[in-house]
Design a protein around this motif. Structure first.
Motif, mmCIF file in Angstrom:
data_model
loop_
_atom_site.group_PDB
_atom_site.id
_atom_site.type_symbol
_atom_site.label_atom_id
_atom_site.label_comp_id
_atom_site.label_asym_id
_atom_site.label_seq_id
_atom_site.Cartn_x
_atom_site.Cartn_y
_atom_site.Cartn_z
ATOM 1 N N PHE A 74 -3.556 6.032 -5.234
ATOM 2 C CA PHE A 74 -4.979 6.194 -4.945
ATOM 3 C C PHE A 74 -5.237 6.673 -3.522
ATOM 4 O O PHE A 74 -6.351 7.042 -3.172
ATOM 5 C CB PHE A 74 -5.747 4.880 -5.206
ATOM 6 C CG PHE A 74 -5.282 3.726 -4.364
ATOM 7 C CD1 PHE A 74 -5.871 3.455 -3.143
ATOM 8 C CD2 PHE A 74 -4.238 2.920 -4.798
ATOM 9 C CE1 PHE A 74 -5.433 2.400 -2.361
ATOM 10 C CE2 PHE A 74 -3.806 1.849 -4.026
ATOM 11 C CZ PHE A 74 -4.396 1.585 -2.801
ATOM 12 N N ASP A 75 -4.200 6.674 -2.675
ATOM 13 C CA ASP A 75 -4.329 7.109 -1.285
ATOM 14 C C ASP A 75 -3.031 7.808 -0.881
ATOM 15 O O ASP A 75 -2.193 7.233 -0.184
ATOM 16 C CB ASP A 75 -4.600 5.897 -0.369
ATOM 17 C CG ASP A 75 -4.878 6.293 1.078
ATOM 18 O OD1 ASP A 75 -5.325 7.434 1.319
ATOM 19 O OD2 ASP A 75 -4.655 5.445 1.968
ATOM 20 N N TRP A 91 0.836 -1.202 0.000
ATOM 21 C CA TRP A 91 0.000 0.000 0.000
ATOM 22 C C TRP A 91 0.874 1.258 0.000
ATOM 23 O O TRP A 91 0.648 2.186 -0.780
ATOM 24 C CB TRP A 91 -0.899 -0.026 1.233
ATOM 25 C CG TRP A 91 -1.969 1.028 1.264
ATOM 26 C CD1 TRP A 91 -1.803 2.377 1.430
ATOM 27 C CD2 TRP A 91 -3.370 0.822 1.121
ATOM 28 N NE1 TRP A 91 -3.001 3.015 1.408
ATOM 29 C CE2 TRP A 91 -3.994 2.086 1.224
ATOM 30 C CE3 TRP A 91 -4.158 -0.296 0.937
ATOM 31 C CZ2 TRP A 91 -5.370 2.247 1.149
ATOM 32 C CZ3 TRP A 91 -5.528 -0.124 0.864
ATOM 33 C CH2 TRP A 91 -6.128 1.132 0.964
ATOM 34 N N ILE A 92 1.851 1.273 0.895
ATOM 35 C CA ILE A 92 2.708 2.453 1.032
ATOM 36 C C ILE A 92 3.554 2.649 -0.228
ATOM 37 O O ILE A 92 3.666 3.771 -0.747
ATOM 38 C CB ILE A 92 3.579 2.350 2.301
ATOM 39 C CG1 ILE A 92 2.682 2.468 3.543
ATOM 40 C CG2 ILE A 92 4.666 3.406 2.313
ATOM 41 C CD1 ILE A 92 3.356 2.111 4.854
ATOM 42 N N LEU A 93 4.128 1.559 -0.758
ATOM 43 C CA LEU A 93 4.964 1.684 -1.959
ATOM 44 C C LEU A 93 4.142 2.175 -3.152
ATOM 45 O O LEU A 93 4.595 3.055 -3.906
ATOM 46 C CB LEU A 93 5.635 0.349 -2.285
ATOM 47 C CG LEU A 93 6.711 -0.107 -1.293
ATOM 48 C CD1 LEU A 93 7.236 -1.486 -1.675
ATOM 49 C CD2 LEU A 93 7.834 0.917 -1.183
ATOM 50 N N ILE A 94 2.947 1.631 -3.321
ATOM 51 C CA ILE A 94 2.076 2.074 -4.424
ATOM 52 C C ILE A 94 1.738 3.554 -4.257
ATOM 53 O O ILE A 94 1.822 4.338 -5.207
ATOM 54 C CB ILE A 94 0.788 1.229 -4.498
ATOM 55 C CG1 ILE A 94 1.107 -0.183 -4.970
ATOM 56 C CG2 ILE A 94 -0.255 1.893 -5.395
ATOM 57 C CD1 ILE A 94 -0.050 -1.170 -4.825
ATOM 58 N N ASN A 95 1.390 3.951 -3.057
ATOM 59 C CA ASN A 95 0.929 5.321 -2.820
ATOM 60 C C ASN A 95 2.041 6.328 -2.607
ATOM 61 O O ASN A 95 1.780 7.520 -2.480
ATOM 62 C CB ASN A 95 -0.067 5.334 -1.661
ATOM 63 C CG ASN A 95 -1.369 4.699 -2.069
ATOM 64 O OD1 ASN A 95 -2.074 5.230 -2.915
ATOM 65 N ND2 ASN A 95 -1.662 3.526 -1.521
ATOM 66 N N GLU A 96 3.264 5.869 -2.606
ATOM 67 C CA GLU A 96 4.421 6.771 -2.631
ATOM 68 C C GLU A 96 4.901 6.973 -4.066
ATOM 69 O O GLU A 96 5.884 7.658 -4.304
ATOM 70 C CB GLU A 96 5.548 6.231 -1.745
ATOM 71 C CG GLU A 96 5.315 6.443 -0.267
ATOM 72 C CD GLU A 96 5.282 7.912 0.130
ATOM 73 O OE1 GLU A 96 6.106 8.708 -0.375
ATOM 74 O OE2 GLU A 96 4.417 8.274 0.938
ATOM 75 N N LEU A 148 -7.177 6.678 3.679
ATOM 76 C CA LEU A 148 -7.990 5.477 3.448
ATOM 77 C C LEU A 148 -7.412 4.281 4.209
ATOM 78 O O LEU A 148 -8.153 3.517 4.824
ATOM 79 C CB LEU A 148 -8.068 5.182 1.944
ATOM 80 C CG LEU A 148 -8.901 3.977 1.530
ATOM 81 C CD1 LEU A 148 -10.342 4.123 1.996
ATOM 82 C CD2 LEU A 148 -8.832 3.777 0.019
ATOM 83 N N LEU A 149 -6.106 4.139 4.173
ATOM 84 C CA LEU A 149 -5.456 3.043 4.905
ATOM 85 C C LEU A 149 -5.741 3.169 6.407
ATOM 86 O O LEU A 149 -6.065 2.174 7.069
ATOM 87 C CB LEU A 149 -3.948 3.035 4.649
ATOM 88 C CG LEU A 149 -3.140 1.992 5.408
ATOM 89 C CD1 LEU A 149 -3.553 0.581 4.997
ATOM 90 C CD2 LEU A 149 -1.648 2.198 5.183
#
Length: 165
Positions: free
Chosen positions: A75-76, A61-66, A82-83
């Motif tokens: 997306f966040d 999640w963090i890697l995608i959103n960074e 959202l997380l």
């Protein structure tokens, strides 16, 4: 060979007059589908697999959103609102499942304590009657028992007060 009532087939040997139910049997009778689901979720949430899944999930999640996979994949964005909301909701539900399991364990402990009490009473009645049949004085045996219990408690209490080396 034994008879259906638990004694020997030839009629030699005592038949059980009463049998205490096992606490697992009593407890299993009261469990429904919801209890099984809550137990399965609680068992999974208390496992290392759960921890590993969350490590992978949070890291991804963090890697995608960074922006590691491009800005179109974000997306966040930080601070990951959202997380945060999802994790908060998960914590609420997991704590509820844990409380459900704890309540059921408390009920199970109560059943176990009741069965233990019943077994103790049965034992005491049998011991008293056997002692009388053997010509023993129940009051004298009780006095000796109380002395042993007092000695044991005193020893346990003195050991608990000793500083540990």
């Amino acid at each position: 060979m034994t008879s259906p009532r638990g004694g020997s087939a030839g009629g030699r040997g005592p038949h059980p007059v009463a049998r205490l139910p096992h606490e697992q049997e009593l407890f299993a009778r009261g469990r429904g589908v919801q209890d099984h689901i809550a137990d399965a979720i609680t068992a999974f949430a208390g496992s290392m697999v759960f921890v590993y899944v969350h490590i992978v999930w949070f890291t991804g999640w963090i890697l995608i959103n960074e922006g590691l996979f491009g800005q179109d994949a974000v997306f966040d964005p930080f601070p990951f609102g959202l997380l945060t909301m999802i994790v908060s909701l998960e914590a609420i539900f997991l704590s509820t499942f844990v409380m459900v399991s704890q309540n059921r364990q408390a009920a199970r402990d109560t059943v176990r304590a009741d069965l233990n009490f019943e077994a103790s009473v049965r034992s005491e009645v049998w011991s008293t009657n056997l002692g009388r049949a053997l010509g023993l004085d129940p009051e004298e045996i009780e006095r000796q028992t109380q002395e042993l219990i007092a000695t044991s408690r005193a020893k346990m209490n003195s050991e608990m007060r000793r500083p540990q080396a």
